[in-house]
Design a protein around this motif. Structure first.
Motif, PDB file in Angstrom:
ATOM      1  N   MET A   1       4.974   0.037   0.199  1.00  0.00           N
ATOM      2  CA  MET A   1       6.192  -0.115  -0.817  1.00  0.00           C
ATOM      3  C   MET A   1       7.345   0.929  -0.503  1.00  0.00           C
ATOM      4  O   MET A   1       6.674   1.999  -0.330  1.00  0.00           O
ATOM      5  N   TYR A  18       9.967  -3.773  -7.687  1.00  0.00           N
ATOM      6  CA  TYR A  18       9.213  -3.839  -8.925  1.00  0.00           C
ATOM      7  C   TYR A  18       7.832  -3.721  -8.592  1.00  0.00           C
ATOM      8  O   TYR A  18       7.178  -4.531  -7.529  1.00  0.00           O
ATOM      9  N   ASP A  19       7.083  -2.695  -8.766  1.00  0.00           N
ATOM     10  CA  ASP A  19       5.678  -2.621  -8.516  1.00  0.00           C
ATOM     11  C   ASP A  19       5.010  -1.908  -9.870  1.00  0.00           C
ATOM     12  O   ASP A  19       5.445  -0.761 -10.056  1.00  0.00           O
ATOM     13  N   THR A  57       3.832   8.632  -2.821  1.00  0.00           N
ATOM     14  CA  THR A  57       4.568   7.583  -2.359  1.00  0.00           C
ATOM     15  C   THR A  57       5.368   7.417  -1.035  1.00  0.00           C
ATOM     16  O   THR A  57       5.676   6.266  -0.981  1.00  0.00           O
TER      17      THR A  57
END
Length: 130
Positions: A1, A18-19, A57
């Motif tokens: 992502m 969106y996650d 992330t």
């Protein structure tokens, strides 16, 4: 992502598709807020939680932004460590007949090194003299 950080005034804008897992992760950053017009999260720079979010992330950002995040997180960690000091080598003048204990001297040294400080020791530990 793909997570991207960009400068937005004194904050950073965090954008990603969106996650639910990423939404949950960004909600761990103190002071974050959702910008519905820009469809992005706005976060303050100076928290260790933001540093952890960036690492977890693999967020993409300009090198100067990544350096600022790391530096701010380290400064906050250093300040927290200094606030727990139990001794200091500074000389603190006290009224005649009184003496400061080592942890009180460390508290004074910490207060002098900061712009704003709140002494929140337990009752009876000598905040008045500090």
């Amino acid at each position: 992502m793909s997570v991207t950080l960009t400068r937005d005034g004194d904050r950073l804008a965090v954008t990603f598709p969106y996650d639910p897992a990423l939404v949950s992760a960004v909600k761990e950053v103190p002071g974050r807020r959702w910008d519905p017009q820009g469809k992005r999260w706005l976060v303050p720079v100076g928290s260790p939680e933001l540093q952890a979010f960036v690492e977890r992330t693999s967020a993409q950002a300009e090198p100067d932004i990544l350096a600022e995040i790391a530096g701010a997180a380290q400064a906050r960690a250093d300040s927290a460590e200094a606030s727990r000091a139990t001794a200091s080598a500074i000389d603190v003048p006290v009224p005649s007949g009184l003496a400061l204990l080592p942890y009180q001297v460390a508290g004074v040294a910490y207060a002098l090194s900061r712009r704003d400080t709140l002494l929140a020791d337990e009752m009876g530990l000598g905040k008045t003299v500090q």
